[in-house]
Design a protein around this motif. Sequence first.
Motif, PDB file in Angstrom:
ATOM      1  N   ILE A 235      19.726 -27.704 -41.790  1.00 44.95           N
ATOM      2  CA  ILE A 235      20.873 -28.462 -42.296  1.00 44.95           C
ATOM      3  C   ILE A 235      21.028 -28.220 -43.803  1.00 44.95           C
ATOM      4  N   PRO A 236      22.249 -27.977 -44.290  1.00 45.98           N
ATOM      5  CA  PRO A 236      22.419 -27.861 -45.747  1.00 45.98           C
ATOM      6  C   PRO A 236      22.348 -29.259 -46.370  1.00 45.98           C
ATOM      7  N   ARG A 237      21.153 -29.669 -46.763  1.00 52.39           N
ATOM      8  CA  ARG A 237      20.936 -31.053 -47.199  1.00 52.39           C
ATOM      9  C   ARG A 237      21.767 -31.436 -48.417  1.00 52.39           C
TER      10      ARG A 237
ATOM     11  N   GLY B  36      24.141 -39.816 -44.798  1.00 52.38           N
ATOM     12  CA  GLY B  36      23.069 -38.943 -44.303  1.00 52.38           C
ATOM     13  C   GLY B  36      23.534 -37.877 -43.327  1.00 52.38           C
ATOM     14  N   ALA B  37      24.832 -37.872 -42.965  1.00 54.51           N
ATOM     15  CA  ALA B  37      25.333 -36.852 -42.026  1.00 54.51           C
ATOM     16  C   ALA B  37      26.233 -35.869 -42.787  1.00 54.51           C
TER      17      ALA B  37
ATOM     18  N   GLY C 110      23.080 -42.445 -39.676  1.00 52.14           N
ATOM     19  CA  GLY C 110      22.988 -41.416 -40.717  1.00 52.14           C
ATOM     20  C   GLY C 110      22.427 -40.104 -40.216  1.00 52.14           C
ATOM     21  N   LEU C 111      22.737 -39.763 -38.969  1.00 55.92           N
ATOM     22  CA  LEU C 111      22.232 -38.514 -38.401  1.00 55.92           C
ATOM     23  C   LEU C 111      23.392 -37.711 -37.811  1.00 55.92           C
TER      24      LEU C 111
ATOM     25  N   ALA D 144      15.957 -42.366 -36.578  1.00 57.84           N
ATOM     26  CA  ALA D 144      16.086 -41.536 -35.370  1.00 57.84           C
ATOM     27  C   ALA D 144      15.633 -42.318 -34.136  1.00 57.84           C
ATOM     28  N   GLU D 145      14.537 -43.068 -34.304  1.00 58.89           N
ATOM     29  CA  GLU D 145      14.045 -43.844 -33.166  1.00 58.89           C
ATOM     30  C   GLU D 145      15.065 -44.903 -32.746  1.00 58.89           C
ATOM     31  N   SER D 146      15.638 -45.606 -33.722  1.00 59.79           N
ATOM     32  CA  SER D 146      16.610 -46.631 -33.299  1.00 59.79           C
ATOM     33  C   SER D 146      17.907 -45.988 -32.812  1.00 59.79           C
TER      34      SER D 146
END
Length: 530
Positions: A269-271, A278-279, A433-434, A467-469
Amino acid sequence: MFEWRELLGQDAARDDDAAVAPYARTLFRAAPRPAGVLRARDRDQVVQIVRAANRHGVALYPVSRGCNWGFGDACPAGEDQVVLDLSGMDSVHSIDADLAYAVVEPGVSQEALAGRLRADGVPLWMPCTASTPDASVLANAIERGWGHTPYGDHFSHVAGMEVVLGDGSVIDTGLGRFEGSKTTFLAKGGAGPLLEGLFSQSNLGIVTRLGVWLMPEPDCFLGFVLTLGERGHLGELIERLRPLRLSGLLPNPVHVYNDVRAASFLQAIPRDELEEDGALSDGARRALRNRHGLGPWVATGGLYGSRVEVLAGVRALRRAVSGLGTVRMLPPGILAAVERAARVPARLGVAPARRLLEQVARARAPLDYLRGIPNDYALAGCRWRVRALTDPDSLNPLDNHCGLYWVVPTCPARGSDTERLVELVEAVCRRHGLDPLISITLLSGRMLIVPVHIAFDRLDEDESTRAESCHHDLLDECLAAGYPPWRVGNVGFDRLGDSPYSQALARIKRALDPGGVLAPGRSPAPPDRP
Ligand SMILES: Cc1cc2nc3c(=O)[nH]c(=O)nc-3n(C[C@H](O)[C@H](O)[C@H](O)COP(=O)(O)OP(=O)(O)OC[C@H]3O[C@@H](n4cnc5c(N)ncnc54)[C@H](O)[C@@H]3O)c2cc1C
């Protein structure tokens, strides 16, 4: 452990840190650590292990090759469980070239079966997934995994299970239960109820042998890549592909990827282009598309059969895509010829030849899945959000602290439903945010599945928690919206709710595994330890 050591030998029954550590590695935020590890070499040892587990009240967690990445890895489903590793049971018992099947043990990997077919010159293709070539053919089938050839709904293409039940007894599920049966691996069942399903995605038994159907190599095969011009055309594409899947003109489960999922195979991902949430922004996604020649949606699939059938498929596909995008045919012969021509100049350092070779390799890997040749092309996608690789040469996601949860909702093969589900997935991922890394697999003409790849960097605690939630919310919200999961990981079973189905399953569990020793927690049934 003492009794197991007597039975298996010192090296095959261990509970020291060095032995347990490889089975404690996970792509989840966290997972239970095994209490020990056992390695069985044959069915009789499995029986003895299960009997001893009952005597001592110890829970076992079977793994065939333990590559259940993003669904639980090789980690047990709960605390105090001993992993039973079946990877040493790796015989291909037989291959029947006329009736097109192989009989395999749990430890036979995709690579091993494909290699054996190649070495023996048998013109049959194995059911191939995009997971590691090291993954188990048997375990993927009983997990109801999905693949790329026309046999892509893997559980539908197996027969003849041998199963060790929780009390240590052994059964043949299908026609093999009849003494001297000549049809054990040719069809599910026979007279009486079908039992095979009970041992798929379940903790009711340990499968020690399975007949896997293989696809006869067709006279003609053509891969294709289809690129949509606009994001909003997805629903219409599904509407147009459905009749082709229903009629069999498109025989394999076409896979459709959104731009970020397709890009994740090619780069991280190009951070520096992430938005505050966050996306990736729309602009950053457009730039990714331009960089890699992608559309907002890209699909891969194959046409199989006689020359005439394949040509009919090409015409139908072109008609289906007209006005929506482009379709590029990829004849494997031409790719191989380009590869041959570019190899020497590339070795001599000619830059365009090198680039050409890279491009061909990229086009070939997904094409290979379509004809039963496993490879590790898709594994790079696990690195999408990883900031710094610890072992850049390894594509094993566990070596690079990759994080991954899969959520796999089912969906009617209808444009409107697909669009609604994709919107839901995007909204939930964005809320956490993913990026929504989405693929769509047309398992049949009636139903598709939408594997969502929730990638994260395990070294980032905040991202791991999000990520988990995201996984939990996505599973819950898809269920609530009428899109129940095709398959869940070890963290998903207890979210599936209580129902007469789960109560009945609990009663079956008590009957087949009275000591509750097989993978407690890996079941939609309520607490399965009696
Ligand atoms: C990049 C990537 C791509 C992937 N692509 C695909 C794909 O295309 N299709 C797909 O289906 N999956 C895919 N996966 C998910 C996963 O890697 C595969 O499903 C893989 O086949 C599972 O690992 P395994 O076969 O080694 O099974 P294992 O890890 O050995 O087992 C899987 C599960 O089955 C149970 N089990 C194993 N053996 C037995 C047995 N003998 N008896 C009873 N229970 C048993 C285990 O307890 C475990 O819960 C992908 C994963 C990644 C990271």
